[in-house]
Design an enzyme around this catalytic site. Structure first.
Site, PDB file in Angstrom:
ATOM      1  N   PRO A   9       0.788  -1.229   0.000  1.00 49.68           N
ATOM      2  CA  PRO A   9       0.000   0.000   0.000  1.00 49.68           C
ATOM      3  C   PRO A   9       0.825   1.286   0.000  1.00 49.68           C
ATOM      4  O   PRO A   9       1.873   1.373   0.646  1.00 49.68           O
ATOM      5  CB  PRO A   9      -0.820  -0.103   1.301  1.00 49.68           C
ATOM      6  CG  PRO A   9      -0.132  -1.122   2.126  1.00 49.68           C
ATOM      7  CD  PRO A   9       0.520  -2.067   1.172  1.00 49.68           C
ATOM      8  N   ASN A  10       0.315   2.234  -0.749  1.00 55.83           N
ATOM      9  CA  ASN A  10       0.847   3.609  -0.842  1.00 55.83           C
ATOM     10  C   ASN A  10       2.113   3.724  -1.684  1.00 55.83           C
ATOM     11  O   ASN A  10       2.561   4.825  -1.971  1.00 55.83           O
ATOM     12  CB  ASN A  10       1.087   4.211   0.563  1.00 55.83           C
ATOM     13  CG  ASN A  10      -0.170   4.209   1.398  1.00 55.83           C
ATOM     14  OD1 ASN A  10      -1.194   4.727   0.953  1.00 55.83           O
ATOM     15  ND2 ASN A  10      -0.140   3.609   2.562  1.00 55.83           N
ATOM     16  N   ARG A  17       5.051  11.028  -2.607  1.00 59.88           N
ATOM     17  CA  ARG A  17       4.741  10.799  -1.197  1.00 59.88           C
ATOM     18  C   ARG A  17       5.997  10.959  -0.335  1.00 59.88           C
ATOM     19  O   ARG A  17       7.000  10.294  -0.607  1.00 59.88           O
ATOM     20  CB  ARG A  17       4.235   9.360  -1.112  1.00 59.88           C
ATOM     21  CG  ARG A  17       4.205   8.768   0.243  1.00 59.88           C
ATOM     22  CD  ARG A  17       4.075   7.252   0.185  1.00 59.88           C
ATOM     23  NE  ARG A  17       3.921   6.766   1.532  1.00 59.88           N
ATOM     24  CZ  ARG A  17       4.281   5.565   1.946  1.00 59.88           C
ATOM     25  NH1 ARG A  17       4.804   4.698   1.105  1.00 59.88           N
ATOM     26  NH2 ARG A  17       4.111   5.221   3.180  1.00 59.88           N
ATOM     27  N   TYR A  22      11.338   8.917   0.979  1.00 59.99           N
ATOM     28  CA  TYR A  22      11.336   7.875  -0.058  1.00 59.99           C
ATOM     29  C   TYR A  22      11.979   8.299  -1.374  1.00 59.99           C
ATOM     30  O   TYR A  22      12.122   7.470  -2.278  1.00 59.99           O
ATOM     31  CB  TYR A  22       9.893   7.395  -0.316  1.00 59.99           C
ATOM     32  CG  TYR A  22       9.247   6.792   0.921  1.00 59.99           C
ATOM     33  CD1 TYR A  22       9.767   5.638   1.498  1.00 59.99           C
ATOM     34  CD2 TYR A  22       8.149   7.399   1.528  1.00 59.99           C
ATOM     35  CE1 TYR A  22       9.190   5.083   2.648  1.00 59.99           C
ATOM     36  CE2 TYR A  22       7.564   6.855   2.669  1.00 59.99           C
ATOM     37  CZ  TYR A  22       8.089   5.703   3.220  1.00 59.99           C
ATOM     38  OH  TYR A  22       7.533   5.156   4.345  1.00 59.99           O
ATOM     39  N   ASN A  73       8.038  -5.595  -1.193  1.00 62.21           N
ATOM     40  CA  ASN A  73       7.974  -4.500  -0.233  1.00 62.21           C
ATOM     41  C   ASN A  73       6.543  -4.471   0.302  1.00 62.21           C
ATOM     42  O   ASN A  73       5.642  -3.943  -0.350  1.00 62.21           O
ATOM     43  CB  ASN A  73       8.330  -3.153  -0.882  1.00 62.21           C
ATOM     44  CG  ASN A  73       8.390  -2.032   0.159  1.00 62.21           C
ATOM     45  OD1 ASN A  73       7.903  -2.191   1.284  1.00 62.21           O
ATOM     46  ND2 ASN A  73       8.970  -0.905  -0.214  1.00 62.21           N
ATOM     47  N   ALA A  76       3.356  -0.827   4.817  1.00 62.13           N
ATOM     48  CA  ALA A  76       2.890  -0.825   6.212  1.00 62.13           C
ATOM     49  C   ALA A  76       2.460  -2.218   6.685  1.00 62.13           C
ATOM     50  O   ALA A  76       2.524  -2.524   7.885  1.00 62.13           O
ATOM     51  CB  ALA A  76       1.744   0.165   6.378  1.00 62.13           C
ATOM     52  N   GLU A  97      12.638  -9.401   1.341  1.00 63.88           N
ATOM     53  CA  GLU A  97      11.859  -8.225   1.742  1.00 63.88           C
ATOM     54  C   GLU A  97      12.708  -6.966   1.571  1.00 63.88           C
ATOM     55  O   GLU A  97      13.884  -6.976   1.948  1.00 63.88           O
ATOM     56  CB  GLU A  97      11.448  -8.405   3.212  1.00 63.88           C
ATOM     57  CG  GLU A  97      10.734  -7.196   3.786  1.00 63.88           C
ATOM     58  CD  GLU A  97      10.199  -7.483   5.186  1.00 63.88           C
ATOM     59  OE1 GLU A  97       9.570  -8.525   5.406  1.00 63.88           O
ATOM     60  OE2 GLU A  97      10.428  -6.627   6.056  1.00 63.88           O
ATOM     61  N   HIS A  99      12.857  -2.527   1.898  1.00 62.99           N
ATOM     62  CA  HIS A  99      12.295  -1.251   2.336  1.00 62.99           C
ATOM     63  C   HIS A  99      13.207  -0.140   1.877  1.00 62.99           C
ATOM     64  O   HIS A  99      14.431  -0.243   2.023  1.00 62.99           O
ATOM     65  CB  HIS A  99      12.195  -1.200   3.872  1.00 62.99           C
ATOM     66  CG  HIS A  99      11.304  -2.257   4.404  1.00 62.99           C
ATOM     67  ND1 HIS A  99       9.944  -2.197   4.294  1.00 62.99           N
ATOM     68  CD2 HIS A  99      11.592  -3.443   4.992  1.00 62.99           C
ATOM     69  CE1 HIS A  99       9.422  -3.292   4.805  1.00 62.99           C
ATOM     70  NE2 HIS A  99      10.397  -4.070   5.233  1.00 62.99           N
ATOM     71  N   ARG A 106      13.230   4.622  12.326  1.00 62.14           N
ATOM     72  CA  ARG A 106      11.982   5.404  12.301  1.00 62.14           C
ATOM     73  C   ARG A 106      11.136   5.124  13.548  1.00 62.14           C
ATOM     74  O   ARG A 106      11.649   4.650  14.549  1.00 62.14           O
ATOM     75  CB  ARG A 106      11.257   5.114  10.983  1.00 62.14           C
ATOM     76  CG  ARG A 106      12.112   5.517   9.773  1.00 62.14           C
ATOM     77  CD  ARG A 106      11.390   5.297   8.475  1.00 62.14           C
ATOM     78  NE  ARG A 106      10.205   6.145   8.381  1.00 62.14           N
ATOM     79  CZ  ARG A 106       9.229   5.935   7.484  1.00 62.14           C
ATOM     80  NH1 ARG A 106       9.319   4.944   6.618  1.00 62.14           N
ATOM     81  NH2 ARG A 106       8.188   6.743   7.457  1.00 62.14           N
TER      82      ARG A 106
HETATM   83  C1  DQA Z   1       8.382   1.056   3.670  1.00 65.19           C
HETATM   84  C2  DQA Z   1       8.472   1.252   5.193  1.00 65.19           C
HETATM   85  C3  DQA Z   1       7.117   1.048   5.852  1.00 65.19           C
HETATM   86  O1  DQA Z   1       7.212   1.254   7.259  1.00 65.19           O
HETATM   87  C4  DQA Z   1       6.110   2.049   5.308  1.00 65.19           C
HETATM   88  O2  DQA Z   1       4.832   1.797   5.849  1.00 65.19           O
HETATM   89  C5  DQA Z   1       6.075   2.066   3.811  1.00 65.19           C
HETATM   90  C6  DQA Z   1       7.309   1.951   3.060  1.00 65.19           C
HETATM   91  C7  DQA Z   1       9.715   1.401   2.957  1.00 65.19           C
HETATM   92  O3  DQA Z   1       9.860   1.008   1.796  1.00 65.19           O
HETATM   93  O4  DQA Z   1      10.570   2.066   3.545  1.00 65.19           O
HETATM   94  O5  DQA Z   1       5.026   2.277   3.218  1.00 65.19           O
HETATM   95  O6  DQA Z   1       8.081  -0.296   3.409  1.00 65.19           O
END
Ligand code: DQA
Length: 149
Positions: A9-10, A17, A22, A73, A76, A97, A99, A106
């Site tokens: 998501p997102n 964003r 990011y 990835n 959240a 995985e 990020h 964080r």
């Molecule tokens: C993320 C880190 C997560 O905590 C966050 O919710 C994201 C992006 C990252 O790529 O740093 O949406 O996965």
């Protein structure tokens, strides 16, 4: 060799964003770079992004008999989705995985990943580089496993 890249998501909003965290690259730009890298690594990549947990679970299930590994990835969902964790376990595929941000630097709720323990490894905090290194690592793991079989 086929790799499925899955984004949670997102991440469709990358480039717009929280760019201080990011960066400025869009998801499309990162995917284009991954496709180039995949050519060098002599593998095929497919891309999927969803904001919905069930769709991500379905996508992971669909990988079971169709790809050799997953670059994920979970965004959240990393921090609380037991459904994604169980899906990863169920498909018995190597999953790396990634990020973009360093989740350990964080907010405390981001420090735990419920999905990482069922993945081969995790790359965190290297921006888009987390995807590129993650893909390299995943391809290596799959090649090593194939050699052993
Ligand atoms: C993320 C880190 C997560 O905590 C966050 O919710 C994201 C992006 C990252 O790529 O740093 O949406 O996965």
């Amino acid at each position: 060799m086929k790799i499925q890249v899955i984004n949670g998501p997102n991440l469709n909003l990358l480039g717009r964003r929280e760019t201080d965290i990011y960066g400025a690259l869009t998801l499309g730009e990162i995917e284009a770079k991954l496709a180039e890298l995949a050519k060098d690594l002599q593998c095929q990549v497919e891309f999927f992004q969803s904001n919905h947990e069930g769709e991500l679970v379905d996508c992971i299930h669909s990988c079971r008999d169709s790809v050799d590994g997953i670059l994920l990835n979970p965004a959240a969902f990393t921090h609380y989705s037991y459904a994604l964790r169980d899906a990863i376990t169920a498909v018995e595929l190597p999953v790396v995985e990634v990020h973009m941000s360093n989740i350990h630097q964080r907010e405390s709720f981001r420090h735990e990943s419920v999905t990482a323990p069922v993945c081969c490894g995790q790359v965190t905090g290297l921006g888009a580089g987390s995807y590129y290194l993650g893909l390299r690592g995943l391809v290596e793991i799959i090649r090593e496993r194939k050699q052993k079989d």
